[in-house]
Design an enzyme around this catalytic site. Structure first.
Site, PDB file in Angstrom:
ATOM      1  N   ARG A 115      -1.339  41.744  -5.745  1.00  0.00           N
ATOM      2  CA  ARG A 115      -0.348  42.778  -5.415  1.00  0.00           C
ATOM      3  C   ARG A 115      -0.533  44.106  -5.993  1.00  0.00           C
ATOM      4  O   ARG A 115      -0.312  45.073  -5.241  1.00  0.00           O
ATOM      5  CB  ARG A 115       1.148  42.540  -5.873  1.00  0.00           C
ATOM      6  CG  ARG A 115       1.288  41.956  -7.454  1.00  0.00           C
ATOM      7  CD  ARG A 115       2.342  41.470  -7.837  1.00  0.00           C
ATOM      8  NE  ARG A 115       2.145  39.943  -7.736  1.00  0.00           N
ATOM      9  CZ  ARG A 115       3.206  39.048  -7.879  1.00  0.00           C
ATOM     10  NH1 ARG A 115       4.218  39.453  -8.425  1.00  0.00           N
ATOM     11  NH2 ARG A 115       3.007  37.771  -7.612  1.00  0.00           N
TER      12      ARG A 115
ATOM     13  N   LYS B  34      -6.502  32.045 -16.411  1.00  0.00           N
ATOM     14  CA  LYS B  34      -5.903  30.858 -15.598  1.00  0.00           C
ATOM     15  C   LYS B  34      -6.783  29.463 -16.382  1.00  0.00           C
ATOM     16  O   LYS B  34      -7.542  29.641 -16.775  1.00  0.00           O
ATOM     17  CB  LYS B  34      -6.622  30.897 -14.360  1.00  0.00           C
ATOM     18  CG  LYS B  34      -5.720  31.658 -13.237  1.00  0.00           C
ATOM     19  CD  LYS B  34      -6.441  31.694 -11.714  1.00  0.00           C
ATOM     20  CE  LYS B  34      -5.753  32.471 -10.802  1.00  0.00           C
ATOM     21  NZ  LYS B  34      -4.206  32.246 -10.593  1.00  0.00           N
TER      22      LYS B  34
HETATM   23  N1  BES Z   1      -4.713  33.860  -6.211  1.00  0.00           N
HETATM   24  C1  BES Z   1      -3.418  33.594  -6.975  1.00  0.00           C
HETATM   25  C2  BES Z   1      -2.722  33.251  -6.088  1.00  0.00           C
HETATM   26  C3  BES Z   1      -2.974  31.826  -5.688  1.00  0.00           C
HETATM   27  C4  BES Z   1      -2.871  30.399  -6.274  1.00  0.00           C
HETATM   28  C5  BES Z   1      -3.718  31.482  -4.768  1.00  0.00           C
HETATM   29  C6  BES Z   1      -3.288  29.281  -6.057  1.00  0.00           C
HETATM   30  C7  BES Z   1      -4.041  30.000  -4.318  1.00  0.00           C
HETATM   31  C8  BES Z   1      -3.705  28.927  -4.972  1.00  0.00           C
HETATM   32  C9  BES Z   1      -2.747  34.902  -7.454  1.00  0.00           C
HETATM   33  O1  BES Z   1      -3.378  36.176  -7.836  1.00  0.00           O
HETATM   34  C10 BES Z   1      -2.085  34.801  -8.514  1.00  0.00           C
HETATM   35  O2  BES Z   1      -2.415  34.376  -9.821  1.00  0.00           O
HETATM   36  N2  BES Z   1      -0.560  34.648  -8.585  1.00  0.00           N
HETATM   37  C11 BES Z   1      -0.003  34.389  -9.790  1.00  0.00           C
HETATM   38  C12 BES Z   1       1.192  35.263  -9.727  1.00  0.00           C
HETATM   39  C13 BES Z   1       2.068  35.033 -10.963  1.00  0.00           C
HETATM   40  C14 BES Z   1       1.379  35.506 -12.261  1.00  0.00           C
HETATM   41  C15 BES Z   1       3.445  35.778 -10.970  1.00  0.00           C
HETATM   42  C16 BES Z   1       0.669  32.935  -9.479  1.00  0.00           C
HETATM   43  O3  BES Z   1       0.887  32.533  -8.257  1.00  0.00           O
HETATM   44  O4  BES Z   1       0.866  32.029 -10.387  1.00  0.00           O
HETATM   45 MN    MN Z   2      -4.144  36.094  -9.885  1.00  0.00          MN
END
Ligand code: BES
Ligand code: MN
Ligand code: ZN
Length: 504
Positions: A356, A282
């Site tokens: 997931r 990230k």
């Molecule tokens: N933990 C994150 C989701 C999240 C993002 C929670 C911002 C709270 C605030 C999750 O694991 C994630 O990174 N999801 C990705 C999924 C994508 C790669 C399909 C996302 O939302 O970008």
């Molecule tokens: Mn994530």
């Protein structure tokens, strides 16, 4: 915090809290025969001078006014009398608590009489008062070094006396107060777990905290380690753990308060103690917030504790897969294929879609071990859900019409706001893999929350009623509601999940 229900005005405190609503241009507060008439006069005078309107979230503190036998009076507005409901009371109580904390008041009396005619039921009002008050007074100070004179201030606000002369009505208030207190304390517990930084909240520590909280409540606890999860073939959960130096934990909490023959309700929560994204790392901005990625898991742990403390006659199980998502020499890489506990193969095309993956095995475990009569999962699953809903509503998904009706009802009575988002076959199609059965990211465009939910659906046995709650919008930093802290974990979904257990 201790809440005491009393029928006497002679309470050992110097501060009175008085709620007032707006009735056209007048202040409305039912104080006749309560002994609080003088205090209300003070509010009316303030209103005449334009200093107090009785509006929602409004508070005015009269220090050393010596009124109705109290040294100080705190006036709190509830908003328009016409549209008054439990949420207005919850907000009013939270504003009261926050103001008392700010004024360094340690105990107070709260007049219940004005609430009697304003709310539908005394029980509902009692619950809203205690929820709002205990949630509003919450502070996270575990990581602050203790200063010498801190002892006193951190102890501010320890007792609240709820005053009503009419003792049969007080009994009803008291019942609600008891439930509200347990739900608010459970929510605050979930907040504490969520706010702890990841170096103080590893999967092992999360499991230990859950174990400790479960003691003496009739909850059966176990936390599976890496070897046990390997034996169960939880390939997706363990795959996410591969980049981390911290051992994973699969937390299992069982509370069987119902009939032996009754299938349990399963609550499943994402317990990602820190989400770096893994190899699909990230960006740095706001990365510190990813300590909150275990808020779904914290909510599930707190829900089981609340249900046990309420001694509900239901069978429930809480499941929390917990790990970090880290890059590292051992980490899974984009394109890697993992095999889930139910045998399905998953292509990991983005290691940041890890929630997931860990939930896949937890949902399969729930179905396999318990054949539950319903499954509810909570997860900070997608940024897309934050884009869709801001920080007001949690998103939810279900294909079960009975569950849908129940969720909407329980959402109303718990006061936790939800918005349904679509989960249909088309989204499932988007999650098909090129080389494996499934991909962990969508091949389609947009709809990230729905495709996330669609992925999860592939791990729930057909015919099992299931609903998924994406709490990414609401799990933290939602200073939106007066009873939530301005910053940090909100403990969202504990009240709703507990309500579902009461209602189902
Ligand atoms: N933990 C994150 C989701 C999240 C993002 C929670 C911002 C709270 C605030 C999750 O694991 C994630 O990174 N999801 C990705 C999924 C994508 C790669 C399909 C996302 O939302 O970008
Ligand atoms: Mn994530
Ligand atoms: Zn995550």
């Amino acid at each position: 915090m201790k809440l005491h229900a009393v029928t006497t005005l002679k309470v050992d405190t110097s501060t009175l809290v008085l709620f007032a609503a707006q009735d056209d241009k007048k202040l409305s507060c039912d104080v006749k025969g309560t002994g609080f008439e003088d205090a209300f006069k003070l509010l009316e005078d303030a209103q005449a001078e334009g200093k107090f309107k009785g509006a929602s979230k409004e508070a005015l503190f009269f220090r050393s006014c010596n009124c109705s036998g109290f040294k100080n009076v705190l006036a709190v507005g509830l908003g328009a009398k016409k549209s008054l409901n439990e949420e207005a009371v919850r907000i009013g109580a939270a504003i009261a608590a926050k103001t008392l904390v700010k004024e360094k008041v340690k105990s107070a009396a709260l007049a219940l009489q004005p609430l009697r005619k304003l709310t539908k039921t005394a029980e509902g009002a009692g619950r809203a008062v205690s929820e709002g008050f205990v949630l509003g007074a919450y502070k996270y100070e575990e990581m602050k070094s203790k200063k010498k004179d801190d002892k006193e201030t951190s102890k501010s606000l320890s007792d609240l006396y709820l005053v009503l002369k009419d003792s049969p009505a007080l009994k009803k208030f008291e019942k609600g107060v008891h439930v509200g207190l347990i739900l608010a304390e459970a929510t605050n517990f979930a907040r504490d777990l969520g706010n702890a930084p990841s170096n103080y909240m590893t999967p092992t520590i999360l499991a230990d905290r859950a174990h400790e909280a479960a003691k003496g409540l009739g909850i059966k606890f176990k936390a599976l380690g890496k070897k046990e999860c390997q034996a169960l073939k939880m390939g997706c959960f363990l795959g996410v753990n591969k980049g981390s130096h911290e051992e994973p934990r699969f937390i299992v909490m069982e509370y069987f308060g119902g009939k032996k023959s009754e299938k349990p309700i399963a609550f499943v929560g994402k317990g990602l103690t820190f989400d770096t994204g893994g190899i699909s790392i990230k960006p740095s901005a706001n990365l510190e917030d990813m300590k909150f990625d275990m808020c779904g898991g914290a909510a599930v742990i707190a829900t089981i504790v609340a249900i046990a403390r309420l001694k509900l006659k239901v069978n429930v199980v809480g499941l929390v897969p917990s790990t970090e998502n880290m890059p590292g020499g051992g980490a899974i890489k984009p394109g890697d294929v993992l095999v889930a506990m139910n045998g399905k193969t998953v292509e990991v095309n983005n290691t940041d879609a890890e929630g997931r993956l860990i939930l896949a095995d937890a949902l399969a475990y729930a179905c396999d071990h318990y054949s539950p009569r319903a499954i509810f999962d909570a997860a900070t699953l997608t940024g897309a859900c934050v884009i869709a809903l801001g920080n007001v509503f949690s998103g939810f998904f279900t294909q079960d019409s009975k569950l849908l009706k129940q969720i909407n009802e329980s959402s109303q009575s718990s006061g936790e706001r939800l918005w349904q988002l679509p989960l249909t076959e088309e989204y499932v199609d988007d999650m098909k893999g090129t080389y494996a059965d499934l991909s962990n990211i969508s091949s389609g465009k947009g709809g990230g929350s729905s495709t996330g939910a669609a992925f999860l659906s592939q791990f729930v046995t057909e015919g099992t009623p299931w609903a998924h709650f994406d709490i990414a919008p609401t799990a933290y930093s939602a200073g939106r509601f007066a009873y939530n802290p301005d910053k940090g974990a909100t403990g969202v979904i504990v009240r709703l999940f507990s309500q579902l257990a009461m209602d189902l």
